[in-house]
Motif scaffolding. Sequence first.
Motif, PDB file in Angstrom:
ATOM      1  N   ILE A 130       0.507  -1.389  -0.533  1.00  0.00           N
ATOM      2  CA  ILE A 130      -0.224  -0.007   0.083  1.00  0.00           C
ATOM      3  C   ILE A 130       0.672   1.329   0.106  1.00  0.00           C
ATOM      4  O   ILE A 130       1.970   1.116   0.998  1.00  0.00           O
ATOM      5  CB  ILE A 130      -0.853  -0.662   1.605  1.00  0.00           C
ATOM      6  CG1 ILE A 130      -2.016  -0.904   1.368  1.00  0.00           C
ATOM      7  CG2 ILE A 130      -1.433   1.510   1.100  1.00  0.00           C
ATOM      8  CD1 ILE A 130      -2.620  -1.538   2.266  1.00  0.00           C
ATOM      9  N   ASP A 131       0.654   2.279  -0.710  1.00  0.00           N
ATOM     10  CA  ASP A 131       1.669   3.331  -0.693  1.00  0.00           C
ATOM     11  C   ASP A 131       1.350   4.144  -0.212  1.00  0.00           C
ATOM     12  O   ASP A 131       1.550   4.864   0.309  1.00  0.00           O
ATOM     13  CB  ASP A 131       1.091   4.242  -2.337  1.00  0.00           C
ATOM     14  CG  ASP A 131       1.190   3.220  -3.727  1.00  0.00           C
ATOM     15  OD1 ASP A 131       3.101   2.129  -2.737  1.00  0.00           O
ATOM     16  OD2 ASP A 131       1.525   2.573  -4.947  1.00  0.00           O
ATOM     17  N   ASP A 132       0.017   4.599   0.371  1.00  0.00           N
ATOM     18  CA  ASP A 132      -0.440   5.524   1.212  1.00  0.00           C
ATOM     19  C   ASP A 132       0.032   4.873   2.554  1.00  0.00           C
ATOM     20  O   ASP A 132      -0.377   4.012   3.083  1.00  0.00           O
ATOM     21  CB  ASP A 132      -2.119   5.636   1.072  1.00  0.00           C
ATOM     22  CG  ASP A 132      -2.566   6.609   2.379  1.00  0.00           C
ATOM     23  OD1 ASP A 132      -1.352   7.161   2.864  1.00  0.00           O
ATOM     24  OD2 ASP A 132      -3.814   6.433   2.828  1.00  0.00           O
ATOM     25  N   PRO A 133       0.972   5.662   3.538  1.00  0.00           N
ATOM     26  CA  PRO A 133       1.386   5.231   4.541  1.00  0.00           C
ATOM     27  C   PRO A 133       0.108   5.287   5.586  1.00  0.00           C
ATOM     28  O   PRO A 133       0.279   4.031   6.665  1.00  0.00           O
ATOM     29  CB  PRO A 133       2.541   6.581   5.045  1.00  0.00           C
ATOM     30  CG  PRO A 133       2.558   7.704   4.604  1.00  0.00           C
ATOM     31  CD  PRO A 133       1.517   6.944   2.563  1.00  0.00           C
TER      32      PRO A 133
ATOM     33  N   GLY B 155      -8.529  -2.804  -4.418  1.00  0.00           N
ATOM     34  CA  GLY B 155      -8.317  -1.917  -5.494  1.00  0.00           C
ATOM     35  C   GLY B 155      -6.566  -1.760  -4.502  1.00  0.00           C
ATOM     36  O   GLY B 155      -5.872  -0.919  -5.298  1.00  0.00           O
ATOM     37  N   LEU B 156      -6.091  -3.007  -4.271  1.00  0.00           N
ATOM     38  CA  LEU B 156      -4.175  -3.367  -4.084  1.00  0.00           C
ATOM     39  C   LEU B 156      -3.754  -3.649  -5.725  1.00  0.00           C
ATOM     40  O   LEU B 156      -4.346  -4.440  -6.450  1.00  0.00           O
ATOM     41  CB  LEU B 156      -3.509  -3.488  -3.682  1.00  0.00           C
ATOM     42  CG  LEU B 156      -3.738  -3.060  -2.076  1.00  0.00           C
ATOM     43  CD1 LEU B 156      -3.210  -3.668  -1.232  1.00  0.00           C
ATOM     44  CD2 LEU B 156      -3.404  -1.967  -1.701  1.00  0.00           C
ATOM     45  N   ARG B 157      -2.699  -3.207  -6.473  1.00  0.00           N
ATOM     46  CA  ARG B 157      -1.748  -4.057  -7.456  1.00  0.00           C
ATOM     47  C   ARG B 157      -1.396  -5.260  -6.724  1.00  0.00           C
ATOM     48  O   ARG B 157      -0.960  -5.236  -5.525  1.00  0.00           O
ATOM     49  CB  ARG B 157      -0.831  -3.216  -7.900  1.00  0.00           C
ATOM     50  CG  ARG B 157       0.570  -2.770  -7.015  1.00  0.00           C
ATOM     51  CD  ARG B 157       1.233  -1.544  -7.753  1.00  0.00           C
ATOM     52  NE  ARG B 157       1.530  -0.784  -6.734  1.00  0.00           N
ATOM     53  CZ  ARG B 157       2.487  -1.015  -5.414  1.00  0.00           C
ATOM     54  NH1 ARG B 157       3.166  -2.507  -5.634  1.00  0.00           N
ATOM     55  NH2 ARG B 157       2.607  -0.153  -5.030  1.00  0.00           N
ATOM     56  N   GLY B 158      -1.243  -5.780  -8.365  1.00  0.00           N
ATOM     57  CA  GLY B 158      -1.183  -7.727  -6.816  1.00  0.00           C
ATOM     58  C   GLY B 158      -2.142  -8.079  -5.671  1.00  0.00           C
ATOM     59  O   GLY B 158      -1.742  -8.600  -5.146  1.00  0.00           O
ATOM     60  N   GLY B 159      -3.320  -7.563  -5.775  1.00  0.00           N
ATOM     61  CA  GLY B 159      -4.320  -7.850  -4.869  1.00  0.00           C
ATOM     62  C   GLY B 159      -4.704  -9.665  -4.920  1.00  0.00           C
ATOM     63  O   GLY B 159      -4.926  -9.827  -3.560  1.00  0.00           O
ATOM     64  N   GLY B 160      -4.140  -9.948  -5.426  1.00  0.00           N
ATOM     65  CA  GLY B 160      -4.763 -11.383  -5.638  1.00  0.00           C
ATOM     66  C   GLY B 160      -3.835 -12.602  -5.148  1.00  0.00           C
ATOM     67  O   GLY B 160      -4.218 -12.591  -4.278  1.00  0.00           O
ATOM     68  N   ILE B 161      -2.908 -12.267  -4.960  1.00  0.00           N
ATOM     69  CA  ILE B 161      -1.225 -12.712  -4.714  1.00  0.00           C
ATOM     70  C   ILE B 161      -1.290 -12.250  -2.954  1.00  0.00           C
ATOM     71  O   ILE B 161      -0.707 -13.428  -2.448  1.00  0.00           O
ATOM     72  CB  ILE B 161      -0.146 -13.387  -5.382  1.00  0.00           C
ATOM     73  CG1 ILE B 161       0.719 -13.744  -5.058  1.00  0.00           C
ATOM     74  CG2 ILE B 161       0.483 -11.218  -5.626  1.00  0.00           C
ATOM     75  CD1 ILE B 161      -0.028 -15.411  -6.461  1.00  0.00           C
TER      76      ILE B 161
END
Lengths: 229, 223
Positions: A130-133, B155-161
């Motif tokens: 997650i980018d947002d800390p 909504g994260l990239r690579g959420g599945g893994i």
Amino acid sequence: MIPFFGWLTAILMVGGLYWGFFETPDRLSDQKEYYRIIYIHVGAAWMSMWLYVVMAAWSLAGLVFQTRLSFMIAKAVAPTGAIATFLALWTGAFWGQTSWGTWWDWDPRMTSELILLFLYMGYMALQSAIDDPRRADRAAALLALVGLVCVPIIFWSINCPDPNECAALHQTSSPGGGNMEPNILIAMLVTALAFWMYSFVAILMRVRNIILERERHTTWVNELLEKNK
Amino acid sequence: MFKAFRCIVMRDLTLAMRRRTDVLTTLFFFIIVVSLFPLGAGTEKMILQKIAPGVAWVAALLASMLALERLFASDFADGTLEQLLLTPQPLFVLVLGKVLAHWLLTGMPLVLIAPLVGLQYYLPDDAVITMMLTLLIGTPVLSLIGAIGAALTLGLRGGGILLSLLILPLYIPVMVYGAGAVSASAMGTTDLQAYFSILSGFLILALVLSPIATAAALRISVE
């Protein structure tokens, strides 16, 4: 505080290892010289479990009181805990190879430790994905708490897969139990304490870096950088 | 409150019926994984009978985990989720509705298809019934625990893994006792009450705690 704990780590580790290698008998029950791996193995294993509780406690504190520093400490604890878990598994494999003749056995304690490693990995993976800390801190904290609730259930389910035979909760293959030479015990406790102090050092240093990284827009960090140039 | 709950369940079921392939994909994933093991491990009757409970349960874990990604994703994408967060009804009731609909679409078919596994792996009839019962109690727990992970990785990239890394370790107790009950039943044990009690205990615990955790996770992810 960091130099203080750093020196304490060095003194305790050297002292404990010296005691362990030169002041103790050559064998522990039926095990020969190789039992000495206990001085690393037990300390690492204890820290691996304790640090997970520490991490979850700081996560809870962060979620309840909305303090940013708590999340930073929880985040700093995770890598040290993961390393301790890995070290416990690794030294355990060596020990298992010499005393049981196998690198790995699906013994309840070992399996629990492996799953603990997975939990640490999950925490760190979520934290870094997650980018947002702000969101990363809170999401990972929630995960740590969910993990803490599940950990006793997981360990217990591994310990007695057959619910009708749960009396056999105490496994016999565990090392270190029973009557131990006092000298060995002292050396082991001293090295375990050294691991504890090391955790303080590593975590404090990591927290300092996290604070600097997150507060890099503030003036005091920039002044600090100017001063140290 | 119950009206909102029913509304959510019916809405999700209707949406899924408009896109039936999504439901069938999960089901066929389960069937394919289960069918792969005899091809890889050999078709000897003794071996198959021995590994059947574990294989069926691991396949069920993977199937329900893969389906989890879709639990909140489409609602998140089109903004429905934000509206759900704003409703006056308590969020955990709505979450429970979504999880129930999700389980009806992914967990329930696995329970119904379980006899097929029994045929493929030469399991005795008793063991097949036990497998269906344990899956019936166990798969809702999987959906409930998984919902927390799905909400956290929204909504994260690579959420599945990432989801698999977070959730699979937490699935272990359900699998241990689910597969354990089927194994014991295949060995000819008739007294399985302890297994069912523990699995039901997990279900109750998950029913109470998981929607609250999921609701908290959704608020963290969406804010």
